[in-house]
Design an enzyme around this catalytic site. Sequence first.
Site, PDB file in Angstrom:
ATOM      1  N   ASN A  30       0.799  -1.222   0.000  1.00  0.00           N
ATOM      2  CA  ASN A  30       0.000   0.000   0.000  1.00  0.00           C
ATOM      3  C   ASN A  30       0.834   1.276   0.000  1.00  0.00           C
ATOM      4  O   ASN A  30       0.292   2.377  -0.131  1.00  0.00           O
ATOM      5  CB  ASN A  30      -0.933   0.027   1.208  1.00  0.00           C
ATOM      6  CG  ASN A  30      -0.176  -0.017   2.518  1.00  0.00           C
ATOM      7  OD1 ASN A  30       0.256  -1.097   2.927  1.00  0.00           O
ATOM      8  ND2 ASN A  30       0.005   1.111   3.182  1.00  0.00           N
ATOM      9  N   TYR A 182      17.720  -2.839  12.914  1.00  0.00           N
ATOM     10  CA  TYR A 182      17.047  -2.857  11.605  1.00  0.00           C
ATOM     11  C   TYR A 182      17.907  -3.590  10.577  1.00  0.00           C
ATOM     12  O   TYR A 182      17.425  -4.468   9.848  1.00  0.00           O
ATOM     13  CB  TYR A 182      16.758  -1.436  11.131  1.00  0.00           C
ATOM     14  CG  TYR A 182      16.264  -1.405   9.692  1.00  0.00           C
ATOM     15  CD1 TYR A 182      14.960  -1.784   9.380  1.00  0.00           C
ATOM     16  CD2 TYR A 182      17.114  -1.036   8.640  1.00  0.00           C
ATOM     17  CE1 TYR A 182      14.508  -1.787   8.062  1.00  0.00           C
ATOM     18  CE2 TYR A 182      16.664  -1.029   7.331  1.00  0.00           C
ATOM     19  CZ  TYR A 182      15.366  -1.405   7.051  1.00  0.00           C
ATOM     20  OH  TYR A 182      14.927  -1.426   5.753  1.00  0.00           O
TER      21      TYR A 182
END
Length: 319
Positions: A30, A182
């Site tokens: 999205n 991360y």
Amino acid sequence: MSYPSSPTRPWDVRHLPPAVGKTFLITGGNAGIGYFVAEQLAATGAVVVLGSRDPAKADAAAFSIRSRVPGADVRHLRLDLADLISLKDSVDRLDLGHLDAVVHNAGIALDDPPRRESDDGLELMFATNHLGHFALTQWLAPLLCAAPAGRVVTVGSFAARSERLDLDDLQSADDYRPKRAYGRSKLAQMSFAFELDRRLRAAGSTVLSVVAHPGGALDSLTPARPPIHVTTPGERLRAVPAGLVLQGKDAGAWPIVRAALDPEVRGGELWGPRVFGLRGTPHRESALPHMTDPSVAARLWSASVDLAGVHDPDLGFGG
């Protein structure tokens, strides 16, 4: 009809081969890189499923894609990768007979302490970026195996190049640094993807596992897709110098789309931008040894099975 990449028909990022009858699931489809992967695949005539936690954002993305690709078949699957228990139910809601590829794209990057955990008590970036995709792969295995040549495309990151996995502290409980956590979560994804392909080949599976990365993809160099993405004239102007070495997220999607679509792509390959791995058209590149280390991958795999609560053997592909 296949369209091999060859001297007589080179791969053209702006004129992709048709993929009518194929179905692709893009996690995080999205927004960001995932949105442009979805838009480009939709233009081939394929069915595109946006995996997203937020139905409103998925609807906005689908509307944007359809406005640029008339007749695009875009669907939404509610998917929360940090909620490992929910993933099987999410896949059960997919009304599909097969899945030609899943693009493991969704992810989060936290910039500041404190360390955050998912509802399952797992470090949030490791849980979302790696473990969620690890578990999702098992539940999608029957659909991928039902396709003529299913693919698992994992989106890696430059951040993984300088990191090494701490197999004794995969969740950064002892020493949490957001940027390092991360990078390690993306390295875990890539290590898993290379190991998955080794296991698929050993099992004689027709499914491939491929890794791709977007290079240096900036919002400020990305074409507008309101309301999904909007840049001001000032932001675009300030980004002009960066455009000499970096690119927008639309171009960052190119290697990922090729990894999902090109019939010449092989399992275990790494695809990225041609110019220093940062920008340009997609090409196959060599993975660094620490990304493909089988001994590290085997230990990561075993730990991931326990943490994600999946059954194995070989995530459902090995029989």
